[in-house]
Scaffold this active site. Sequence first.
Site, PDB file in Angstrom:
ATOM      1  N   ALA B 336       5.378   0.257  -2.967  1.00 25.36           N
ATOM      2  CA  ALA B 336       5.651  -0.252  -1.751  1.00 25.36           C
ATOM      3  C   ALA B 336       4.827   0.067  -0.556  1.00 25.36           C
ATOM      4  CB  ALA B 336       6.186   1.079  -0.903  1.00 25.36           C
ATOM      5  N   TRP B 339       2.376  -2.620  -1.964  1.00 25.91           N
ATOM      6  CA  TRP B 339       2.785  -4.465  -1.701  1.00 25.91           C
ATOM      7  C   TRP B 339       2.202  -4.834   0.067  1.00 25.91           C
ATOM      8  CZ3 TRP B 339       5.384  -5.216   2.804  1.00 25.91           C
ATOM      9  CH2 TRP B 339       5.923  -6.721   3.014  1.00 25.91           C
ATOM     10  N   HIS B 340       1.861  -3.376   0.723  1.00 26.21           N
ATOM     11  CA  HIS B 340       1.231  -3.470   2.069  1.00 26.21           C
ATOM     12  C   HIS B 340      -0.044  -4.777   1.821  1.00 26.21           C
ATOM     13  CE1 HIS B 340       5.057  -1.144   3.909  1.00 26.21           C
ATOM     14  NE2 HIS B 340       4.279  -2.236   4.644  1.00 26.21           N
ATOM     15  N   GLY B 341      -0.666  -3.997   0.815  1.00 20.59           N
ATOM     16  CA  GLY B 341      -2.360  -4.754   1.212  1.00 20.59           C
ATOM     17  C   GLY B 341      -3.051  -4.467  -0.745  1.00 20.59           C
ATOM     18  N   PHE B 491       0.525  -8.971   4.894  1.00 17.73           N
ATOM     19  CA  PHE B 491       1.209  -8.477   3.818  1.00 17.73           C
ATOM     20  C   PHE B 491       1.686  -9.871   3.062  1.00 17.73           C
ATOM     21  CE2 PHE B 491       1.461  -4.754   6.612  1.00 17.73           C
ATOM     22  CZ  PHE B 491       0.053  -4.551   6.814  1.00 17.73           C
TER      23      PHE B 491
END
Lengths: 360, 491
Positions: B336, B339-341, B491
Amino acid sequence: MDERRRQGGDDWFDEADERTAPPPAPATARRRRRPAVTVGGRRLVPAGSVLVAGLVGLGLALVLNSASIQRTAKAMPFGLQRTLAVTAIRPVAGLSHLLFLDRPSQAALALLGRNRPAEESGSGLSDLGSPTASTTTLRTPTAGRPLRIWVGGDSMAESSGAQVVQYAQQTGVMRATLDYHISTGLSRPDFFDWPLRLAYVSRVLQPDVAVAFFGANDAQAVRFGGRVLGSETTAWDALYAQRVGQAMDTLLRGGATRVYWIGLPIMGTKPFSRTVRVLNAIFRRQAATRPGVVYVDIWPMFATPGGAYSAYLRDAHGDLQLMRQSDGIHMTLAGASRLGVAIVARIERDYHVGGQAPAS
Amino acid sequence: MDGLRESVYRRAGLSLLFPTITFAIFFVAVFIASWLLMPRLRLWKVFIVLAGCVFYGWWDYRAVALLGVVALANFGFALAIARARGAGPRKAALIAALVFDLGLLAVFKYFDFFVVSAANVFHVVGLQVTPPLIELALPIGISFLIFRIISYVVDIYRGTLEPASLLDLAVYVAFFPYLLAGPIARASEFLPQLREPRDPRRIDASRAFFLIFAGLVKKMLIADYVATHLVTGVFTTPGRYTSLEILLGIYGYSVQIYCDFSAYSDMAIGLSLLLGFELPDNFNAPYTARDMRDFWRRWHMTLSSWIRDYLYIPFGGNRKGVRRTYVNLMAAMLLAGLWHGAAWTFVFWGGLHGAGLCCDHWRAARRRARGEPALRDGFWPVARQRFLTFQFVTFAWVFFPTRSDFASPFAVLSRLLTAWGGVGANVTLAVVLVIVLGVAIQYVPARATGLAQVRFSRLSPVLQGVGLALGFFVLNVVGPQGPAAFLYFRF
């Protein structure tokens, strides 16, 4: 998936979760079975009513805020979009003024101090005397008599200028202030009046050193002498060179012993890089004719050894670091830090400061 | 010149961001055309796909091709999964779809990051390599797009969803309200709403207007204010600030990221409602959470449930023993974070949240084993739980904004501990009040906002319009000069 959720205690949060339920039936289907006109007590309305509410809301807001919207429209880059926007808002603004509907907005903005010109105490350029030809020896600053540095410009100053301020303050012999205005430049004083602002800086702040970041937004058409000049014309180049020179002179007039005019770095797209080369050449030529102005060429600092653009460059330790933002224009923190260190090191060298700027 | 123009437009807010006049004009036109075309559903679908392409292409026309490729490819994969005979071919088709979709994400978002990380590892052991970088512009919202489309193919594989027609899938891919930053509406939630025309006589306009206006207030009056007046400076040049300013900046960022992201979600949900579509809620007062499990039930709910259903449960969830549960939690949260960066700071942030979730699961299990509820009830215990959870979440955010390296967040934390002695000029009453407001709005009872929406819905359309106009007037006077881009676009 839903079956598995029902079978085991497999839940992410260890408890039943609303979203584990099967997706709700479409609203229309639900409503067809139970033709309610309200949901949770809220009255459901037809699209026509929504349109009336929306148009009344937006229309009235347009009339009430027409003065500021007109200013925004006029500040757009010259072109079809600006022409359409200015043409469309003009009658609305006229009507609003006629009916006194623009007064509440003006009064509220005045109350909040938000409708002042760029700098109220700026008094033009005429009474500032001649530019100082700074060929004199530069004084070494001390903690008791620090070097007063003004750092300003467009969005390139936002991150890079902030790093200059930070590293300058860490020397203990420099006191720096940051003054940046996003989306501005020397091309469009109608959008932000940099000549007036620089006159204020020169007259009131009187910094010892000025660090200027300009140009990233400047290659756009300008209105001059009742004509609109496209950015890739000789007339535009001459006018822009004149404005750059005037900005340099204004900063020198206030007593700055050095003006560091920061060039633009290589950019993420080739067309923009070509444009930037033209601007940098103008900066270089204008600086060369003024002894107190130093043109700082940062192009090689943000190019690969082969001279190409890359967002990733090696830092002082040899590690690859992301130096440029995804727009291929602005700096990341690492890039801004590299630039800030280099500029402060240059100032330290010129002013014979004993300490060193922090390493990148 | 393109680059220049892009710079000017982006920074001046002239792209098609929600809080702009350009978008308002675009939306009014789409609203009218959408309801006029709605009786002819097929035509409406073509129209809304085109509107999505215009909206997405406003940012970069080349990105529209990405929407087309994703829709076409996954239409094919879905048919292959549905028509495959036997478990093997079905699974092979699913794997092909996942490789394709995640491959797109990898190429645009992660390739350079991993290649550079590898090159830096080589450098540590004395080998200097020049890695081949592709340096593609990251399409806005690509992570949201890929997660949405994965929900589609996986649900078809699981048999909970039938393959959609190409046109329906194109609508699902290109529906503009959620295109840039979610919510991550699953195919199983959205596609059924395309089966028949939406009813033009029954629009939940009151809730929609409230959501849109609440979003504008959160974005323009809270998030952008704290960003401009404190947060950006604190996280880019911590050396210029006192410890108290740093502390306030950390709380300010916590408020900024909530108000910024939830504002986009609110507006997306509100705009969808006006077009007749329901999107899932994405936030539910996350800073009132009592522990980390509660936080992830309230924060970015469509992402957390996606991770639960498409990562955590397939990993084994809590069905394979206690230790494996913790491993699965950590793995899900690390992913997770990624996923954000594409940066190790995001992975670290995910690890912090994973550790927090593991601790809370362990504590809850221990209490349940003693026959006690997972969390103690009562005013003071609840207040303590909320306070501690908010502190944990807020300080974990320190690793979020600077992205590229650990030096910057640790510089912020170091400065927090070492620059006491003065208040600092940036600690102003206005900044403190706005930060407090950003947290306090999450304690407003849902019943109060519900009642306000009910009352608003009883007004005549003209009076509703006047109310909206007064709201826009205040926003224009008090709000910033131009809107900043939303944080979650990247994102």
